[in-house]
Scaffold this motif. Structure first.
Motif, PDB file in Angstrom:
ATOM      1  N   SER A  78      16.126  65.972  52.445  1.00 16.49           N
ATOM      2  CA  SER A  78      16.852  64.714  52.619  1.00 16.49           C
ATOM      3  C   SER A  78      17.166  64.513  54.092  1.00 16.49           C
ATOM      4  CB  SER A  78      18.142  64.710  51.799  1.00 16.49           C
ATOM      5  OG  SER A  78      19.032  65.692  52.276  1.00 16.49           O
ATOM      6  N   LYS A 130      19.520  61.371  56.653  1.00 18.29           N
ATOM      7  CA  LYS A 130      20.282  60.131  56.691  1.00 18.29           C
ATOM      8  C   LYS A 130      20.319  59.617  58.121  1.00 18.29           C
ATOM      9  CE  LYS A 130      24.571  57.991  55.284  1.00 18.29           C
ATOM     10  NZ  LYS A 130      25.900  58.147  54.734  1.00 18.29           N
ATOM     11  N   GLU A 187      19.652  56.425  53.621  1.00 24.52           N
ATOM     12  CA  GLU A 187      19.553  57.824  53.221  1.00 24.52           C
ATOM     13  C   GLU A 187      18.251  57.996  52.458  1.00 24.52           C
ATOM     14  OE1 GLU A 187      21.989  61.270  50.773  1.00 24.52           O
ATOM     15  OE2 GLU A 187      22.675  59.206  50.683  1.00 24.52           O
TER      16      GLU A 187
END
Length: 143
Positions: free
Chosen positions: A45, A47, A55
């Motif tokens: 992930s 952001k 995100e």
């Protein structure tokens, strides 16, 4: 006698090193190399690195035949969008190449295996614009 034992030990150690390195790498029929430590299902992930306020989460399945499936979930302003990309991957030295069938472009990252469950990637050349010239992320093996 000590010299013979030392020489024998050196040969054994060198053989073990060569075997361990060769089992990490596979050469495909097309000549491209696969680092077997990267095969599997990985998640990651980030952001605000690609676009402010966005995100991005992903699951990437890297197959031993050099193909991949990349499932993305993008979230911005409370709205979520899911996409899927497919393509081929391979390595050359410490560089990871990711060819995307949808765009026809190849992203290039340096990579380092942190441990059997984490790989760190740093962008060298990617096809999408980024807020950050030094885009990096860590993929974690899914269990």
């Amino acid at each position: 006698m000590k010299k013979i034992l030392y020489s024998g030990l050196l040969v054994v150690l060198m053989t073990m090193f060569v075997i361990s390195c060769s089992t990490q790498m596979t050469t495909l029929e097309n000549g491209k190399k696969i680092d077997n430590r990267l095969v599997g299902v990985w998640s990651g992930s980030e952001k605000d690195q690609q676009i402010d306020g966005v995100e991005k989460k992903w699951d990437m399945t890297r197959n031993a035949d050099g193909t991949f499936v990349l499932d993305f979930v993008f979230t911005q302003n409370g709205r979520t969008q899911e996409t899927q990309e497919t393509g081929n991957w391979w390595i050359e030295g410490n560089k990871f190449y990711e060819y995307h069938e949808e765009s026809g472009k190849t992203d290039v990252y340096t990579y380092s295996v942190l441990n059997e469950n984490q790989i760190k990637f740093k962008s060298q050349s990617i096809s999408v614009g980024m807020n950050n010239d030094f885009y990096e992320f860590t993929d974690t093996r899914k269990k």
